[in-house]
Design a protein around this motif. Structure first.
Motif, PDB file in Angstrom:
ATOM      1  N   LYS A 240       0.881  -1.180   0.037  1.00  0.00           N
ATOM      2  CA  LYS A 240      -0.103   0.013  -0.128  1.00  0.00           C
ATOM      3  C   LYS A 240       0.968   1.347  -0.047  1.00  0.00           C
ATOM      4  O   LYS A 240       0.599   2.255  -0.704  1.00  0.00           O
ATOM      5  N   LYS A 241       1.965   1.131   0.838  1.00  0.00           N
ATOM      6  CA  LYS A 241       2.889   2.313   0.706  1.00  0.00           C
ATOM      7  C   LYS A 241       3.545   2.642  -0.581  1.00  0.00           C
ATOM      8  O   LYS A 241       3.710   3.931  -0.797  1.00  0.00           O
ATOM      9  N   ILE A 242       3.923   1.511  -1.194  1.00  0.00           N
ATOM     10  CA  ILE A 242       4.572   1.689  -2.563  1.00  0.00           C
ATOM     11  C   ILE A 242       3.593   2.269  -3.609  1.00  0.00           C
ATOM     12  O   ILE A 242       3.684   3.298  -4.303  1.00  0.00           O
ATOM     13  N   VAL A 243       2.218   1.875  -3.432  1.00  0.00           N
ATOM     14  CA  VAL A 243       1.071   2.261  -4.507  1.00  0.00           C
ATOM     15  C   VAL A 243       0.912   3.846  -4.065  1.00  0.00           C
ATOM     16  O   VAL A 243       1.017   4.630  -5.148  1.00  0.00           O
ATOM     17  N   LYS A 244       0.908   4.166  -2.851  1.00  0.00           N
ATOM     18  CA  LYS A 244       0.728   5.289  -2.517  1.00  0.00           C
ATOM     19  C   LYS A 244       1.855   6.468  -2.924  1.00  0.00           C
ATOM     20  O   LYS A 244       1.504   7.517  -3.529  1.00  0.00           O
ATOM     21  N   PHE A 245       3.062   5.872  -2.732  1.00  0.00           N
ATOM     22  CA  PHE A 245       3.985   6.685  -3.197  1.00  0.00           C
ATOM     23  C   PHE A 245       4.071   6.957  -4.615  1.00  0.00           C
ATOM     24  O   PHE A 245       4.198   8.064  -5.200  1.00  0.00           O
ATOM     25  N   LEU A 246       3.876   5.924  -5.391  1.00  0.00           N
ATOM     26  CA  LEU A 246       4.013   6.146  -6.897  1.00  0.00           C
ATOM     27  C   LEU A 246       2.724   6.855  -7.275  1.00  0.00           C
ATOM     28  O   LEU A 246       2.733   7.755  -8.191  1.00  0.00           O
ATOM     29  N   ASN A 247       1.404   6.885  -6.671  1.00  0.00           N
ATOM     30  CA  ASN A 247       0.373   7.794  -7.077  1.00  0.00           C
ATOM     31  C   ASN A 247       0.627   9.418  -6.731  1.00  0.00           C
ATOM     32  O   ASN A 247       0.345  10.261  -7.488  1.00  0.00           O
ATOM     33  N   GLU A 248       1.469   9.421  -5.898  1.00  0.00           N
ATOM     34  CA  GLU A 248       1.935  10.623  -5.651  1.00  0.00           C
ATOM     35  C   GLU A 248       2.902  11.463  -6.417  1.00  0.00           C
ATOM     36  O   GLU A 248       2.853  12.567  -6.455  1.00  0.00           O
ATOM     37  N   ASN A 249       3.746  10.582  -6.731  1.00  0.00           N
ATOM     38  CA  ASN A 249       5.051  11.048  -7.405  1.00  0.00           C
ATOM     39  C   ASN A 249       4.854  10.613  -9.060  1.00  0.00           C
ATOM     40  O   ASN A 249       5.823  11.227  -9.698  1.00  0.00           O
ATOM     41  N   LEU A 250       4.199  10.154  -9.674  1.00  0.00           N
ATOM     42  CA  LEU A 250       3.960   9.777 -10.964  1.00  0.00           C
ATOM     43  C   LEU A 250       3.230  10.572 -11.875  1.00  0.00           C
ATOM     44  O   LEU A 250       1.890  11.050 -11.524  1.00  0.00           O
ATOM     45  N   ASP A 251       3.458  10.681 -13.243  1.00  0.00           N
ATOM     46  CA  ASP A 251       2.587  11.369 -13.922  1.00  0.00           C
ATOM     47  C   ASP A 251       1.594  10.448 -14.465  1.00  0.00           C
ATOM     48  O   ASP A 251       1.794   9.339 -14.406  1.00  0.00           O
ATOM     49  N   LYS A 252       0.392  10.955 -14.938  1.00  0.00           N
ATOM     50  CA  LYS A 252      -0.840   9.898 -15.407  1.00  0.00           C
ATOM     51  C   LYS A 252      -0.356   8.942 -16.613  1.00  0.00           C
ATOM     52  O   LYS A 252      -0.458   7.934 -16.719  1.00  0.00           O
ATOM     53  N   SER A 253       0.563   9.714 -17.529  1.00  0.00           N
ATOM     54  CA  SER A 253       1.062   9.118 -18.709  1.00  0.00           C
ATOM     55  C   SER A 253       2.167   7.546 -18.142  1.00  0.00           C
ATOM     56  O   SER A 253       2.114   6.948 -18.776  1.00  0.00           O
ATOM     57  N   GLU A 254       2.777   7.937 -16.986  1.00  0.00           N
ATOM     58  CA  GLU A 254       3.760   6.901 -16.642  1.00  0.00           C
ATOM     59  C   GLU A 254       3.064   5.689 -15.726  1.00  0.00           C
ATOM     60  O   GLU A 254       3.467   4.544 -15.813  1.00  0.00           O
ATOM     61  N   MET A 255       1.869   5.914 -15.324  1.00  0.00           N
ATOM     62  CA  MET A 255       1.295   5.346 -14.319  1.00  0.00           C
ATOM     63  C   MET A 255       0.861   3.616 -14.999  1.00  0.00           C
ATOM     64  O   MET A 255       1.004   2.966 -14.003  1.00  0.00           O
ATOM     65  N   GLN A 256       0.311   3.717 -16.073  1.00  0.00           N
ATOM     66  CA  GLN A 256      -0.101   2.451 -16.759  1.00  0.00           C
ATOM     67  C   GLN A 256       1.133   1.609 -16.688  1.00  0.00           C
ATOM     68  O   GLN A 256       0.859   0.322 -16.311  1.00  0.00           O
ATOM     69  N   SER A 257       2.319   1.870 -17.194  1.00  0.00           N
ATOM     70  CA  SER A 257       3.338   1.046 -17.647  1.00  0.00           C
ATOM     71  C   SER A 257       4.147   0.768 -16.087  1.00  0.00           C
ATOM     72  O   SER A 257       4.293  -0.417 -15.776  1.00  0.00           O
ATOM     73  N   VAL A 258       3.978   1.672 -15.176  1.00  0.00           N
ATOM     74  CA  VAL A 258       4.675   1.333 -13.880  1.00  0.00           C
ATOM     75  C   VAL A 258       3.755   0.323 -13.169  1.00  0.00           C
ATOM     76  O   VAL A 258       4.098  -0.848 -12.460  1.00  0.00           O
ATOM     77  N   TYR A 259       2.226   0.437 -13.283  1.00  0.00           N
ATOM     78  CA  TYR A 259       1.440  -0.834 -12.781  1.00  0.00           C
ATOM     79  C   TYR A 259       1.642  -1.820 -13.240  1.00  0.00           C
ATOM     80  O   TYR A 259       1.349  -2.939 -12.707  1.00  0.00           O
ATOM     81  N   GLU A 260       1.733  -2.086 -14.321  1.00  0.00           N
ATOM     82  CA  GLU A 260       1.973  -3.387 -15.306  1.00  0.00           C
ATOM     83  C   GLU A 260       3.238  -3.939 -14.747  1.00  0.00           C
ATOM     84  O   GLU A 260       3.220  -5.163 -14.544  1.00  0.00           O
TER      85      GLU A 260
END
Length: 80
Positions: free
Chosen positions: A48-68
């Protein structure tokens, strides 16, 4: 003529012997595992902390590839 048993041949021609000190080895493994567990608990890294950190620090364009990539990591960890 009967062939010799493999265990007898191993004992005769090598230094393979039965070990009687399994209790010490098991105790050592338990100590090592408990120390490793303590280190991991101290890190306090959670999914949960990893996902929260990524949500706060990633651009929307990068989110899909990082989640994959995270999903691939999660699947690999489950297989292990």
């Amino acid at each position: 003529m009967a062939l010799p048993r493999l265990t007898g041949a191993l004992r005769s021609f090598s230094n393979v012997t039965k070990q009687d000190n399994y209790n010490e080895e098991v105790a050592d493994l338990k100590v090592k595992r408990s120390k490793l567990h303590e280190q991991i608990v101290d890190l306090d890294v959670m999914w949960k902390k990893i996902v929260k950190f990524l949500n706060e620090n990633l651009d929307k364009s990068e989110m899909q590839s990082v989640y994959e990539d995270l999903n691939d990591i999660l699947q690999a960890a489950k297989q292990i």
